[in-house]
Scaffold this motif. Structure first.
Motif, short mmCIF file in Angstrom:
data_model
loop_
_atom_site.label_atom_id
_atom_site.label_comp_id
_atom_site.label_asym_id
_atom_site.label_seq_id
_atom_site.Cartn_x
_atom_site.Cartn_y
_atom_site.Cartn_z
N ARG A 169 0.82 -1.22 0.00
CA ARG A 169 0.00 0.00 0.00
C ARG A 169 0.86 1.28 0.00
O ARG A 169 0.67 2.19 0.80
CB ARG A 169 -0.94 -0.01 1.22
CG ARG A 169 -1.94 -1.17 1.16
CD ARG A 169 -2.64 -1.36 2.49
NE ARG A 169 -3.55 -0.25 2.78
CZ ARG A 169 -4.83 -0.19 2.42
NH1 ARG A 169 -5.36 -1.17 1.71
NH2 ARG A 169 -5.58 0.83 2.75
N THR A 205 -6.73 1.85 -8.47
CA THR A 205 -5.55 1.65 -7.62
C THR A 205 -5.64 2.53 -6.37
O THR A 205 -5.29 2.09 -5.27
CB THR A 205 -4.26 1.96 -8.40
OG1 THR A 205 -4.18 1.07 -9.53
CG2 THR A 205 -3.02 1.78 -7.53
N LYS A 244 -8.25 3.52 -4.83
CA LYS A 244 -9.22 2.92 -3.92
C LYS A 244 -8.60 1.75 -3.17
O LYS A 244 -8.80 1.59 -1.96
CB LYS A 244 -10.45 2.48 -4.70
CG LYS A 244 -11.56 1.90 -3.83
CD LYS A 244 -12.78 1.52 -4.66
CE LYS A 244 -13.88 0.94 -3.78
NZ LYS A 244 -15.09 0.56 -4.58
N ALA A 245 -7.84 0.91 -3.90
CA ALA A 245 -7.20 -0.24 -3.27
C ALA A 245 -6.18 0.20 -2.23
O ALA A 245 -5.95 -0.51 -1.24
CB ALA A 245 -6.53 -1.10 -4.34
N LEU A 246 -5.57 1.36 -2.45
CA LEU A 246 -4.58 1.89 -1.50
C LEU A 246 -5.23 2.64 -0.34
O LEU A 246 -4.55 3.06 0.60
CB LEU A 246 -3.61 2.83 -2.22
CG LEU A 246 -2.68 2.19 -3.26
CD1 LEU A 246 -1.93 3.28 -4.03
CD2 LEU A 246 -1.68 1.24 -2.60
N GLY A 247 -6.55 2.81 -0.43
CA GLY A 247 -7.26 3.55 0.61
C GLY A 247 -7.06 5.05 0.50
O GLY A 247 -7.18 5.77 1.50
N LEU A 248 -6.79 5.53 -0.72
CA LEU A 248 -6.54 6.96 -0.93
C LEU A 248 -7.77 7.67 -1.45
O LEU A 248 -8.50 7.14 -2.30
CB LEU A 248 -5.40 7.17 -1.94
CG LEU A 248 -3.98 6.79 -1.53
CD1 LEU A 248 -3.04 7.01 -2.71
CD2 LEU A 248 -3.53 7.62 -0.33
N SER A 249 -7.96 8.88 -0.98
CA SER A 249 -8.99 9.75 -1.53
C SER A 249 -8.25 10.92 -2.17
O SER A 249 -7.78 11.83 -1.48
CB SER A 249 -9.93 10.25 -0.42
OG SER A 249 -10.90 11.13 -0.97
#
Length: 335
Positions: free
Chosen positions: A252, A314, A316-321
């Protein structure tokens, strides 16, 4: 260049005779050297493609300019498979095959071609910092037998780092992965360092020289996790891009890449020229040279524009907004 000028002269005479005799003149680029036509050499430090021919964008652009495979042009490609030590021999092979021009990808390929010949024109298609590497005298007056398209890492490195910092505002340490055996890539890394200082970001240097070094770099990032990753792209890192992308996803770690192809492969974001545009531009240089222009008189150009590509899947998968301001400026958003 005497050979090129002589062929161009013959083209002109053939065209006049064709018109005078009621025959339609051959299209632009169709040489009167009908016995063998033009030979376009292609030299890259990267992977050999399955079809073993230069990129479609280059061949299509030349076809549109009148150079048709099987009729008046033949392509001869050589690929070093990320082994720079092979480039001198591969360049010598192209010279021995008497190609009429050598289209190059990468600074090491261009340097090898330049050392192999001072008479055959060399057209750069994907090369960074040609002036900084001493491949040309200047952008306006390249001199010698090298011309084409080149990036400037000073501007690009700063912009890429700015975009990465905007995507990850809290990032204070960014790992930079680059081929330390490539002088051009090391020059680019130095520019990333300078840009990082201006943004008050610490750089975690991760130089690699061969495929086994990537595992060492990954271990270093596991032990001392960076807030983000910056991948400097050359033949070696491109051949190992899936390993880098998979590592970044698994741990991540948001990453900035230089070309959109890596974002389509699952990377987070990229900022760089369109590689197909560069090949099309290189084709126009080949055409002008075949029509008699000397490479030393053809100014080296920079890409017309650069593109920001973002992969929301990607992110979203990394938890980024990601900030909406960044997404609005993106030229391509992959969802």
């Amino acid at each position: 260049m005497e050979q090129v000028r002589r062929r161009t002269f013959l083209i002109g005479i053939a065209g006049l005779l064709g018109v005078a005799g009621g025959v339609t003149a051959a299209p632009s680029g169709a040489s009167a050297q009908a016995r063998r036509g033009w030979r376009v050499g292609f030299l890259s430090g990267g992977a050999r493609p399955p079809d073993e021919v230069p990129p479609p964008a280059l061949r299509q652009a030349l076809r549109e300019l009148g150079y048709v495979e099987g009729r008046n042009v033949t392509y001869v490609g050589r690929w070093a498979e990320a082994r720079q030590e092979r480039l001198p021999a591969l360049a010598a092979e192209l010279v021995a095959l008497a190609v009429d021009v050598i289209v190059t990808v990468g600074g090491p390929s261009t340097g090898a071609a330049r050392r192999a010949t001072s008479s055959i024109p060399i057209v750069m298609a994907q090369v960074g910092d040609a002036d900084g590497l001493g491949l040309i005298e200047s952008l306006a007056r390249p001199g010698g037998n090298v011309t084409g398209v080149t990036d400037q890492s000073v501007e690009l490195s700063a912009k890429r780092l700015e975009y990465l910092k905007e995507a990850i505002p809290k990032a204070s340490r960014i790992a930079v992965l680059w081929n330390a055996d490539d002088r051009g890539m090391t020059l680019r890394y130095r520019e990333v360092e300078k840009a990082a200082q201006a943004l008050r970001v610490m750089v975690q240097p991760l130089g690699v020289r061969e495929p086994d070094d990537f595992d060492t770099a990954f271990t270093a990032m596991v032990q001392n996790r960076p807030d983000a990753l910056f991948l400097v792209t050359d033949a070696l890192t491109l051949l190992n891009r899936k390993r880098v992308i998979e590592f970044a996803a698994q741990h991540r770690i948001p990453a900035m890449y230089e070309f959109s192809v890596l974002v389509r492969d699952g990377g987070l974001m990229s900022y760089g020229a369109n590689q197909e545009d560069n090949y099309r531009k290189a084709a126009t240089y080949v055409d002008r040279i075949f029509k008699g222009a000397a490479p030393s008189t053809l100014p080296v150009e920079r890409p017309g524009r650069y593109y920001l590509t973002v992969n929301l899947k990607t992110a979203k998968a990394l938890g980024l907004s990601l900030p909406s301001s960044l997404l609005l400026r993106a030229d391509e958003v992959i969802e």
